[in-house]
Design a protein around this motif. Structure first.
Motif, PDB file in Angstrom:
ATOM      1  N   ASN A   1       0.849  -1.193   0.000  1.00  0.00           N
ATOM      2  CA  ASN A   1       0.000   0.000   0.000  1.00  0.00           C
ATOM      3  C   ASN A   1       0.888   1.247   0.000  1.00  0.00           C
ATOM      4  OD1 ASN A   1      -1.392   2.267   1.714  1.00  0.00           O
ATOM      5  ND2 ASN A   1      -3.060   1.023   0.855  1.00  0.00           N
ATOM      6  N   ARG A   2       0.622   2.163  -0.925  1.00  0.00           N
ATOM      7  CA  ARG A   2       1.480   3.338  -1.079  1.00  0.00           C
ATOM      8  C   ARG A   2       1.529   4.170   0.191  1.00  0.00           C
ATOM      9  NH1 ARG A   2       0.643   7.115  -6.218  1.00  0.00           N
ATOM     10  NH2 ARG A   2       1.447   5.186  -7.150  1.00  0.00           N
ATOM     11  N   GLU A   3       0.413   4.378   0.819  1.00  0.00           N
ATOM     12  CA  GLU A   3       0.383   5.224   2.020  1.00  0.00           C
ATOM     13  C   GLU A   3       1.179   4.580   3.156  1.00  0.00           C
ATOM     14  OE1 GLU A   3      -3.592   6.160   3.104  1.00  0.00           O
ATOM     15  OE2 GLU A   3      -3.981   7.389   1.315  1.00  0.00           O
ATOM     16  N   LYS A   4       1.022   3.269   3.325  1.00  0.00           N
ATOM     17  CA  LYS A   4       1.769   2.574   4.379  1.00  0.00           C
ATOM     18  C   LYS A   4       3.271   2.617   4.102  1.00  0.00           C
ATOM     19  CE  LYS A   4      -1.656   1.137   6.962  1.00  0.00           C
ATOM     20  NZ  LYS A   4      -1.816   1.567   8.381  1.00  0.00           N
ATOM     21  N   ALA A   5       3.631   2.455   2.839  1.00  0.00           N
ATOM     22  CA  ALA A   5       5.043   2.510   2.476  1.00  0.00           C
ATOM     23  C   ALA A   5       5.613   3.899   2.734  1.00  0.00           C
ATOM     24  CB  ALA A   5       5.221   2.117   1.007  1.00  0.00           C
ATOM     25  N   GLU A   6       4.835   4.931   2.427  1.00  0.00           N
ATOM     26  CA  GLU A   6       5.307   6.295   2.662  1.00  0.00           C
ATOM     27  C   GLU A   6       5.434   6.579   4.158  1.00  0.00           C
ATOM     28  OE1 GLU A   6       2.599   8.782   0.570  1.00  0.00           O
ATOM     29  OE2 GLU A   6       3.515   8.400  -1.400  1.00  0.00           O
ATOM     30  N   GLU A   7       4.553   6.004   4.963  1.00  0.00           N
ATOM     31  CA  GLU A   7       4.655   6.168   6.415  1.00  0.00           C
ATOM     32  C   GLU A   7       5.941   5.513   6.940  1.00  0.00           C
ATOM     33  OE1 GLU A   7       1.210   4.624   8.304  1.00  0.00           O
ATOM     34  OE2 GLU A   7      -0.171   6.078   7.386  1.00  0.00           O
ATOM     35  N   ALA A   8       6.215   4.317   6.464  1.00  0.00           N
ATOM     36  CA  ALA A   8       7.440   3.623   6.885  1.00  0.00           C
ATOM     37  C   ALA A   8       8.677   4.392   6.427  1.00  0.00           C
ATOM     38  CB  ALA A   8       7.445   2.204   6.327  1.00  0.00           C
ATOM     39  N   TYR A   9       8.613   4.932   5.231  1.00  0.00           N
ATOM     40  CA  TYR A   9       9.723   5.717   4.679  1.00  0.00           C
ATOM     41  C   TYR A   9       9.977   6.949   5.533  1.00  0.00           C
ATOM     42  CZ  TYR A   9      12.353   8.307   1.049  1.00  0.00           C
ATOM     43  OH  TYR A   9      13.284   9.004   0.339  1.00  0.00           O
ATOM     44  N   ALA A  10       8.900   7.653   5.900  1.00  0.00           N
ATOM     45  CA  ALA A  10       9.019   8.845   6.745  1.00  0.00           C
ATOM     46  C   ALA A  10       9.575   8.484   8.120  1.00  0.00           C
ATOM     47  CB  ALA A  10       7.669   9.535   6.871  1.00  0.00           C
ATOM     48  N   HIS A  11       9.203   7.301   8.616  1.00  0.00           N
ATOM     49  CA  HIS A  11       9.708   6.857   9.921  1.00  0.00           C
ATOM     50  C   HIS A  11      11.207   6.624   9.884  1.00  0.00           C
ATOM     51  CE1 HIS A  11      10.031   4.875  13.759  1.00  0.00           C
ATOM     52  NE2 HIS A  11      10.332   3.697  13.200  1.00  0.00           N
ATOM     53  N   VAL A  12      11.673   5.978   8.812  1.00  0.00           N
ATOM     54  CA  VAL A  12      13.112   5.736   8.681  1.00  0.00           C
ATOM     55  C   VAL A  12      13.861   7.057   8.576  1.00  0.00           C
ATOM     56  CG1 VAL A  12      14.906   4.723   7.222  1.00  0.00           C
ATOM     57  CG2 VAL A  12      12.768   3.480   7.593  1.00  0.00           C
ATOM     58  N   LYS A  13      13.350   7.980   7.784  1.00  0.00           N
ATOM     59  CA  LYS A  13      13.991   9.289   7.627  1.00  0.00           C
ATOM     60  C   LYS A  13      14.053  10.031   8.956  1.00  0.00           C
ATOM     61  CE  LYS A  13      13.730  13.538   4.865  1.00  0.00           C
ATOM     62  NZ  LYS A  13      12.962  14.261   3.817  1.00  0.00           N
ATOM     63  N   CYS A  14      12.987   9.964   9.717  1.00  0.00           N
ATOM     64  CA  CYS A  14      12.954  10.623  11.024  1.00  0.00           C
ATOM     65  C   CYS A  14      13.991  10.016  11.970  1.00  0.00           C
ATOM     66  CB  CYS A  14      11.552  10.509  11.616  1.00  0.00           C
ATOM     67  SG  CYS A  14      11.358  11.301  13.221  1.00  0.00           S
ATOM     68  N   GLU A  15      14.150   8.690  11.911  1.00  0.00           N
ATOM     69  CA  GLU A  15      15.126   8.028  12.779  1.00  0.00           C
ATOM     70  C   GLU A  15      16.560   8.421  12.412  1.00  0.00           C
ATOM     71  OE1 GLU A  15      14.616   6.023  15.530  1.00  0.00           O
ATOM     72  OE2 GLU A  15      12.598   6.844  15.290  1.00  0.00           O
ATOM     73  N   VAL A  16      16.823   8.586  11.123  1.00  0.00           N
ATOM     74  CA  VAL A  16      18.160   9.030  10.700  1.00  0.00           C
ATOM     75  C   VAL A  16      18.431  10.438  11.226  1.00  0.00           C
ATOM     76  CG1 VAL A  16      19.602   9.617   8.715  1.00  0.00           C
ATOM     77  CG2 VAL A  16      18.204   7.543   8.669  1.00  0.00           C
ATOM     78  N   GLU A  17      17.448  11.309  11.153  1.00  0.00           N
ATOM     79  CA  GLU A  17      17.609  12.679  11.644  1.00  0.00           C
ATOM     80  C   GLU A  17      17.817  12.685  13.161  1.00  0.00           C
ATOM     81  OE1 GLU A  17      15.020  15.222   8.374  1.00  0.00           O
ATOM     82  OE2 GLU A  17      13.988  14.302  10.076  1.00  0.00           O
ATOM     83  N   LYS A  18      17.150  11.775  13.879  1.00  0.00           N
ATOM     84  CA  LYS A  18      17.353  11.671  15.316  1.00  0.00           C
ATOM     85  C   LYS A  18      18.780  11.231  15.638  1.00  0.00           C
ATOM     86  CE  LYS A  18      12.582  10.634  16.761  1.00  0.00           C
ATOM     87  NZ  LYS A  18      11.705   9.595  17.373  1.00  0.00           N
ATOM     88  N   CYS A  19      19.288  10.286  14.876  1.00  0.00           N
ATOM     89  CA  CYS A  19      20.672   9.819  15.089  1.00  0.00           C
ATOM     90  C   CYS A  19      21.655  10.964  14.889  1.00  0.00           C
ATOM     91  CB  CYS A  19      20.987   8.678  14.135  1.00  0.00           C
ATOM     92  SG  CYS A  19      20.107   7.129  14.471  1.00  0.00           S
TER      93      CYS A  19
END
Length: 655
Positions: free
Chosen positions: A598-616
């Motif tokens: 699902n595109r929306e679910k994939a985009e949510e997971a993508y945003a989560h990974v990006k947010c975690e990189v920024e936190k690191c």
């Protein structure tokens, strides 16, 4: 190797009729003794002694036949659809130049070796070149999508150039070791008029002289004398086993390489020199020149540079302390050279060998001194610890992070994963790292060759799929070139595309995604001339436009930002600080394959990974300020009072 000789197989059953006429079924294999193997049929690594033994057999065996191809059966473990590799011999003609490399090369290539009997008198430009060209064309016709590699050493390099000049329409890659295209400047050239009037007793010494120069015996003797401090006479007795073996090998061939044979070989060499130089402008094949700095016969380094100026797709590797017989040097690994040069056309290479791993770790030890990297990881309970205990053992694992300037941070990271966890990280890199044969020359950065040897591959969906299939630990930088070549004030800023490019692929294989951040570029360099600055300088603008047009572009727009034009940032070094890495908690995709379609679910997971990189990144930028050993001076003082450079320098307190 335990006993005499490995199986040698004529290639008659795998070639067309035209090629088979040069490879009679009984030419070599019928009289060669098998090589002893274990019950698992594993062949031991070849030694220099094996080369002498097998070469002596081929060169002294009574043989009035024509030149022909043979294929070592110990190279039968290759990949499916492996490229064809043709080996062309030097002036001796025995065909075993790559014997020390068969085991490794045989995993990547289908190897055919050309053997030219000692008594053969086949002319160079008429029959030898035609033979190889016929083989190249028949194999290209049989399997048009398979690239053909030609490895030529010395005179064999001239043969390779001559064939390439006659076959511009064939998909060829040339690997040329110490080519005799500079024969007019060779010491042997001065011997030609003398040989014809030389007394017979002195003529008998010519084979010894030539073979000694090929083996670089004079240099080896000088080094032995200098290192051991022994008199000359005693040094002759105490020479290394390899040099002593060379003398024994030369003595065994004295009766075979008569003065008449030597004169014929030199005449062939002159023909090869004349023919290759007169047709070299027709060569368009991708070419890698391997040059030895201690060659007693040829000025190879200067010649390699000359050839690279003439050939349109050429790169040179220099071995400063090696002699003419480059492939017989113990610490020269042709597979590693091919990896580092980026000339292997198969997408995913073998993982690095133990020798490659050890050499890479040792050769880049200076990185620990300069960067003293601090690697932190996150456990399942979200506790941050020093070290890599939070990294999953089993793949597939996808590490997703942020590029520092020029992506230098990946080199110490890959090295420490090998040291601390014995994990080989496979980086997905921009194709520019692997396209080294360019008309527009970018600065050569030697440390990045390390990535090719460690199995880095061009970033693409197909390569990611294959690496995940192999359950590899893969490194991906979604920001790519735009992050690695950022502007002033853009340090540690993410430039990711809008599409969730890697989420679905990871979910397909159930790969764990490990977000990570790395900081430290601003402690090592200062960006003084970025893309915007260089665009204001006319000649630099033209250079950047040419480099950009030639470079493979993965995308023309990155998340709404300007297209990633290629350029070389102007950097000034600083007093070294320190590199810091934080690997976040692994994100599971196992069992989420259908959900993440699902595109929306994939985009949510993508945003989560990006947010975690920024936190690191944010965590490291804040906490490094509390590190009392961030300065290299403080680290040196600590190491001076502890275990030297081998001591692990402390860092900030980890909560």
């Amino acid at each position: 190797m335990s006993t005499l000789l490995p199986y040698l197989s004529p290639v008659v059953n795998r070639t067309t009729t035209a090629t088979a006429t040069f490879a009679p079924r009984t030419s070599i294999a019928a009289t060669v003794k098998p090589h002893t193997t274990s019950k698992h049929h594993q062949v031991q690594a070849a030694t220099l002694h094996d080369y002498f033994q097998q070469s002596t057999y081929l060169l002294t065996k009574p043989d009035n036949g024509p030149p022909r191809w043979f294929s070592p059966l110990e190279c039968a473990s290759r990949f499916k659809d492996s490229p064809l590799l043709l080996t062309l011999p030097g002036i001796d003609g025995n065909g075993h130049a790559l014997l020390l490399h068969y085991q490794r090369l045989g995993q990547l290539f289908d190897i055919w070796c050309l053997h030219i009997p000692t008594t053969d008198r086949t002319p160079f430009s008429v029959d030898l070149v035609k033979l190889i060209e016929t083989t190249v064309r028949s194999e290209s016709y049989r399997r048009p999508k398979r690239p053909i590699y030609i490895v030529g050493e010395s005179m064999g390099a001239c043969l390779a150039l001559a064939v390439a000049a006659r076959s511009p329409d064939i998909n060829l890659v040339l690997l040329l070791a110490n080519p005799t295209t500079s024969f007019s400047k060779s010491q042997v050239q001065t011997l030609l008029p003398i040989l014809k009037v030389m007394p017979d007793q002195l003529r008998l010494q010519v084979p010894y002289l030539m073979m000694s120069l090929m083996a670089d015996v004079p240099s080896r003797m000088t080094i032995a004398i200098a290192e051991k401090g022994l008199p000359f006479q005693q040094t002759l007795i105490n020479l290394s086993e390899d040099v002593a073996a060379w003398f024994s090998y030369i003595s065994g061939l004295a009766d075979v390489f008569t003065i008449e044979t030597i004169l014929w070989k030199i005449n062939i060499l002159v023909s090869a020199y004349d023919h290759s130089n007169s047709h070299i402008h027709k060569v368009s094949a991708q070419t890698l020149i391997l040059s030895s700095g201690r060659d007693q016969l040829l000025p190879n380094i200067v010649e390699g540079q000359r050839l690279c100026r003439i050939l349109p797709k050429c790169q040179t590797f220099t071995f400063s302390h090696r002699g003419h017989a480059l492939f017989l040097e113990k610490d020269v690994d042709l597979v590693t050279v091919i990896k580092e040069a980026g000339v292997y056309r198969r997408a995913v290479l073998l993982p690095p060998s133990q020798l490659e791993r050890r050499n890479s770790v040792d050769s880049l030890r200076w990185l620990d001194v300069a960067t003293s990297p601090v690697l932190l990881s996150t456990l399942e309970n979200e506790k941050i610890v020093r070290g890599l205990d939070g990294i999953p053992n089993e793949g597939p694992v996808l590490f997703v992070g942020h590029h520092n300037v020029l992506g230098f941070e990946v080199i110490p990271m890959i090295r420490h994963f090998m040291i601390e966890r014995n994990i080989n990280l496979r980086m997905l890199g921009h194709p520019l790292l692997f396209k080294k044969f360019k008309e527009v020359k970018a600065p050569y950065l030697e440390p990045y060759d390390f990535l090719g040897a460690m199995g880095a591959v061009p970033v693409s969906g197909c390569n990611m799929y294959e690496l995940f299939s192999m359950k590899s630990h893969v490194v991906l930088y979604p920001g790519g070139v735009r992050e690695g070549l950022h502007r002033k004030g853009e340090e540690y800023k993410l430039f990711w595309p809008e599409q969730a490019e890697f989420i679905r692929m990871a979910a397909t294989f159930g790969a764990k995604i490990v977000p990570f951040g790395a900081v430290g570029e601003d402690d090592f360099t200062q960006l003084v001339l970025d893309y915007d600055d260089q665009m204001k300088i006319p000649f630099m603008k033209l250079y950047m436009e040419a480099l950009t047009n030639e470079t493979v572009k993965l995308r023309t727009d990155v998340g709404g930002f300007a297209k990633p034009d290629m350029h070389v940032p102007g950097l000034l070094p600083k007093v070294p600080g320190r590199y810091y890495y934080l690997f976040g908690k692994p994100i599971e995709t196992q069992g989420r394959k259908h959900e993440l379609r699902n595109r929306e679910k994939a985009e949510e997971a993508y945003a989560h990974v990006k947010c975690e990189v920024e936190k690191c990144l944010a965590y490291l930028l804040k906490r490094r300020q509390d590190d009392p050993y961030r300065s290299i001076i403080a680290r040196f003082m600590y190491q001076a009072t502890h275990d030297g450079f081998d001591s692990r320098v402390p860092t900030f307190h980890i909560n």
